[in-house]
Write a protein that holds these residues in place. Structure first.
Motif, PDB file in Angstrom:
ATOM      1  N   VAL A   1      24.878   5.335 -15.215  1.00 29.21           N
ATOM      2  CA  VAL A   1      24.824   3.929 -16.026  1.00 29.21           C
ATOM      3  C   VAL A   1      24.621   2.877 -15.026  1.00 29.21           C
ATOM      4  N   ASP A   2      23.805   2.086 -15.171  1.00 28.01           N
ATOM      5  CA  ASP A   2      23.717   0.822 -14.095  1.00 28.01           C
ATOM      6  C   ASP A   2      24.450  -0.308 -14.760  1.00 28.01           C
ATOM      7  N   GLN A   3      25.509  -0.531 -14.298  1.00 22.53           N
ATOM      8  CA  GLN A   3      26.870  -1.424 -14.588  1.00 22.53           C
ATOM      9  C   GLN A   3      26.216  -2.885 -14.662  1.00 22.53           C
ATOM     10  N   GLU A   4      25.513  -3.034 -13.502  1.00 28.15           N
ATOM     11  CA  GLU A   4      24.814  -4.450 -13.538  1.00 28.15           C
ATOM     12  C   GLU A   4      23.894  -4.901 -14.533  1.00 28.15           C
ATOM     13  N   ALA A   5      22.987  -3.820 -14.865  1.00 30.93           N
ATOM     14  CA  ALA A   5      22.200  -3.833 -16.085  1.00 30.93           C
ATOM     15  C   ALA A   5      22.816  -4.134 -17.271  1.00 30.93           C
ATOM     16  N   ILE A   6      23.916  -3.337 -17.506  1.00 30.34           N
ATOM     17  CA  ILE A   6      24.516  -3.456 -18.884  1.00 30.34           C
ATOM     18  C   ILE A   6      25.396  -4.886 -18.913  1.00 30.34           C
TER      19      ILE A   6
ATOM     20  N   LYS B   1      24.332  -7.573 -17.448  1.00 27.06           N
ATOM     21  CA  LYS B   1      23.252  -8.672 -17.701  1.00 27.06           C
ATOM     22  C   LYS B   1      23.009  -8.625 -19.248  1.00 27.06           C
ATOM     23  N   MET B   2      22.696  -7.547 -19.759  1.00 22.57           N
ATOM     24  CA  MET B   2      22.169  -7.225 -21.046  1.00 22.57           C
ATOM     25  C   MET B   2      23.339  -8.123 -21.962  1.00 22.57           C
ATOM     26  N   TYR B   3      24.636  -7.695 -21.822  1.00 23.00           N
ATOM     27  CA  TYR B   3      25.538  -8.221 -22.511  1.00 23.00           C
ATOM     28  C   TYR B   3      25.841  -9.879 -22.716  1.00 23.00           C
ATOM     29  N   MET B   4      25.526 -10.314 -20.919  1.00 24.67           N
ATOM     30  CA  MET B   4      25.585 -11.881 -20.971  1.00 24.67           C
ATOM     31  C   MET B   4      24.397 -12.432 -21.444  1.00 24.67           C
ATOM     32  N   ASP B   5      23.365 -11.762 -21.490  1.00 24.33           N
ATOM     33  CA  ASP B   5      22.245 -12.281 -22.104  1.00 24.33           C
ATOM     34  C   ASP B   5      22.593 -12.538 -23.640  1.00 24.33           C
ATOM     35  N   ALA B   6      22.808 -11.267 -24.362  1.00 27.11           N
ATOM     36  CA  ALA B   6      23.198 -11.278 -25.853  1.00 27.11           C
ATOM     37  C   ALA B   6      24.142 -12.505 -25.961  1.00 27.11           C
ATOM     38  N   ILE B   7      25.203 -12.594 -25.225  1.00 24.34           N
ATOM     39  CA  ILE B   7      26.254 -13.808 -25.520  1.00 24.34           C
ATOM     40  C   ILE B   7      25.674 -15.075 -25.659  1.00 24.34           C
ATOM     41  N   LYS B   8      24.671 -15.516 -24.431  1.00 21.49           N
ATOM     42  CA  LYS B   8      24.072 -16.569 -24.460  1.00 21.49           C
ATOM     43  C   LYS B   8      23.409 -16.985 -25.597  1.00 21.49           C
ATOM     44  N   LEU B   9      22.563 -15.837 -25.852  1.00 22.08           N
ATOM     45  CA  LEU B   9      21.628 -15.892 -27.237  1.00 22.08           C
ATOM     46  C   LEU B   9      22.509 -16.288 -28.454  1.00 22.08           C
ATOM     47  N   LYS B  10      23.505 -15.799 -28.653  1.00 22.19           N
ATOM     48  CA  LYS B  10      24.301 -15.915 -29.802  1.00 22.19           C
ATOM     49  C   LYS B  10      24.687 -17.309 -29.743  1.00 22.19           C
ATOM     50  N   ILE B  11      25.299 -17.871 -28.629  1.00 22.12           N
ATOM     51  CA  ILE B  11      25.670 -19.376 -28.383  1.00 22.12           C
ATOM     52  C   ILE B  11      24.775 -20.093 -28.918  1.00 22.12           C
TER      53      ILE B  11
END
Length: 90
Positions: A6-11, A13-23
């Motif tokens: 598992v690429d922790q950095e990629a996960i 980044k995906m998590y942060m992008d999803a949060i930004k989109l929801k906000i």
């Protein structure tokens, strides 16, 4: 044996992008703020708001009946500018 990497950095980044989109989606839902929302967004009391920027000539507000309304986008821009100016004065 099965091995999973598992690429922790990629996960993250995906998590942060999803949060930004929801906000961003939530922010777009509100066209106007009322006074309750203004207090919530600024984390300031009504007296503090009135003492610091409510009566500023550039603060965007409209009174409809007995209720103050604030255009969300313009108010957010004003508050960011106002806070930057306060920060520079310190």
């Amino acid at each position: 044996m099965i091995q999973i990497q598992v690429d922790q950095e990629a996960i993250e980044k995906m998590y942060m992008d999803a949060i930004k989109l929801k906000i961003q989606e939530l922010d777009k839902e509100l066209v106007f703020w009322d006074t309750k929302e203004l207090k919530r967004r600024t984390c300031l009391s009504w007296n503090t708001i009135q003492d610091n920027f409510f009566h500023h000539k550039d603060f965007p507000k409209v009174k409809i009946g007995g209720k103050w309304m604030y255009p969300a986008k313009e108010t957010e821009e004003f508050l960011e500018t106002w806070l930057d100016e306060k920060r520079r004065l310190q």
